[in-house]
Scaffold this active site. Structure first.
Site, PDB file in Angstrom:
ATOM      1  N   MET A  89       0.893  -1.296  -0.111  1.00 20.27           N
ATOM      2  CA  MET A  89       0.058  -0.158   0.084  1.00 20.27           C
ATOM      3  C   MET A  89       0.724   1.319   0.035  1.00 20.27           C
ATOM      4  O   MET A  89       0.702   2.171   0.722  1.00 20.27           O
ATOM      5  CB  MET A  89      -1.114  -0.026   1.278  1.00 20.27           C
ATOM      6  N   ILE A  91       2.755   4.375  -2.740  1.00 20.65           N
ATOM      7  CA  ILE A  91       3.211   4.659  -3.969  1.00 20.65           C
ATOM      8  C   ILE A  91       4.738   4.561  -4.263  1.00 20.65           C
ATOM      9  O   ILE A  91       5.441   4.886  -3.443  1.00 20.65           O
ATOM     10  CB  ILE A  91       2.632   6.181  -3.992  1.00 20.65           C
ATOM     11  N   ASN A 106       2.135  -5.781 -10.559  1.00 21.72           N
ATOM     12  CA  ASN A 106       1.076  -5.576  -9.294  1.00 21.72           C
ATOM     13  C   ASN A 106      -0.140  -6.381  -9.827  1.00 21.72           C
ATOM     14  O   ASN A 106      -0.298  -6.695 -10.997  1.00 21.72           O
ATOM     15  CB  ASN A 106       1.035  -4.131  -9.431  1.00 21.72           C
ATOM     16  N   HIS A 108      -4.163  -5.953  -9.531  1.00 19.68           N
ATOM     17  CA  HIS A 108      -5.191  -5.000  -8.994  1.00 19.68           C
ATOM     18  C   HIS A 108      -6.564  -5.465  -9.180  1.00 19.68           C
ATOM     19  O   HIS A 108      -6.863  -6.417 -10.076  1.00 19.68           O
ATOM     20  CB  HIS A 108      -5.147  -3.891 -10.080  1.00 19.68           C
TER      21      HIS A 108
END
Ligand code: GRF
Length: 212
Positions: A89, A91, A106, A108
């Site tokens: 979590m 950026i 990643n 998502h």
């Protein structure tokens, strides 16, 4: 046979994707797990499997930037073939993304480009989506905007709420992410510029397996 690709998994929380990634090792191996939270449940999973685990808790650093630099440095030290974000979590800074572009992936919980960002399941319900799902993508400097590697879909049922939809999507995440990582590890999927390339038959296999 080639030796397995080495993957570092970055987590912040419960680590259910991590668990599934570990369970499907073969074409790849999890070389290390890195967390930005000392109490991430996923670390317990890693330790049980005797995988090297490193946590970088915010309170041990003077700033968030220093915390993230330490994480990046650890990744460089391990020098993996791929870095898999699994519920991480944070950026990621553009410079690190650029340095690892093509190796940094990643998962998502939506069918990107639909619903980047947070609260994807509720947003899919609010939008009246008939299909929902998950996406494995290369990470670029934007939010969930990198080139798409693989997707898996499920139907949205009339009786679904955010919770039921999230758990159905999570089930397919647990299948899609290890499959995509194995394809990357075997060189069956790769990126040229911003275009995702696949060996013959891989896209068809994905469509068959993940109801796209
Ligand atoms: C998953 O839904 C994943 O798609 C998103 O964060 C969640 C992580 O869950 N990026 P877990 O920690 O793998 O259980």
């Amino acid at each position: 046979m080639n030796s397995p690709a080495r993957i570092v998994v970055l987590i912040s929380g419960r680590g259910s994707n991590l668990k599934s990634i570990i369970a499907h090792q073969g074409a790849y191996e999890v070389a290390a797990i890195i967390s930005d939270k000392a109490d991430a449940a996923g670390l317990v999973v890693g330790k049980e499997e005797q995988i090297a685990c490193f946590s970088f808790a915010r309170e041990n650093y003077s700033s968030k930037a220093a915390q993230k630099s330490a994480i990046y440095e650890k990744v460089r030290e391990i020098s993996p073939d791929f870095v898999a974000l699994a519920g991480f979590m944070q950026i990621i800074e553009a410079a690190f993304v650029e340095e690892f572009f093509g190796k940094l992936v990643n998962i998502h919980p939506s069918l990107l480009p639909e619903f980047p960002g947070l609260h994807t399941h509720q947003r899919a319900l609010d939008a009246g989506a008939k299909k929902h799902g998950c996406t494995v993508h290369y990470v670029d400097a934007g939010v969930d905007s990198g080139p798409i590697i693989a997707q898996a879909s499920c139907c949205v049922l009339p009786e679904d709420n955010e919770h039921s939809l999230a758990s159905r999507v999570l089930e397919i995440e647990h299948k899609l992410y290890p499959w995509a990582l194995a394809q990357l590890a075997q060189g069956n999927i790769w990126i040229e510029g911003r275009t995702v390339r696949m060996k013959e038959g891989v896209r068809e296999e994905m469509r068959g397996k993940f109801s796209l």
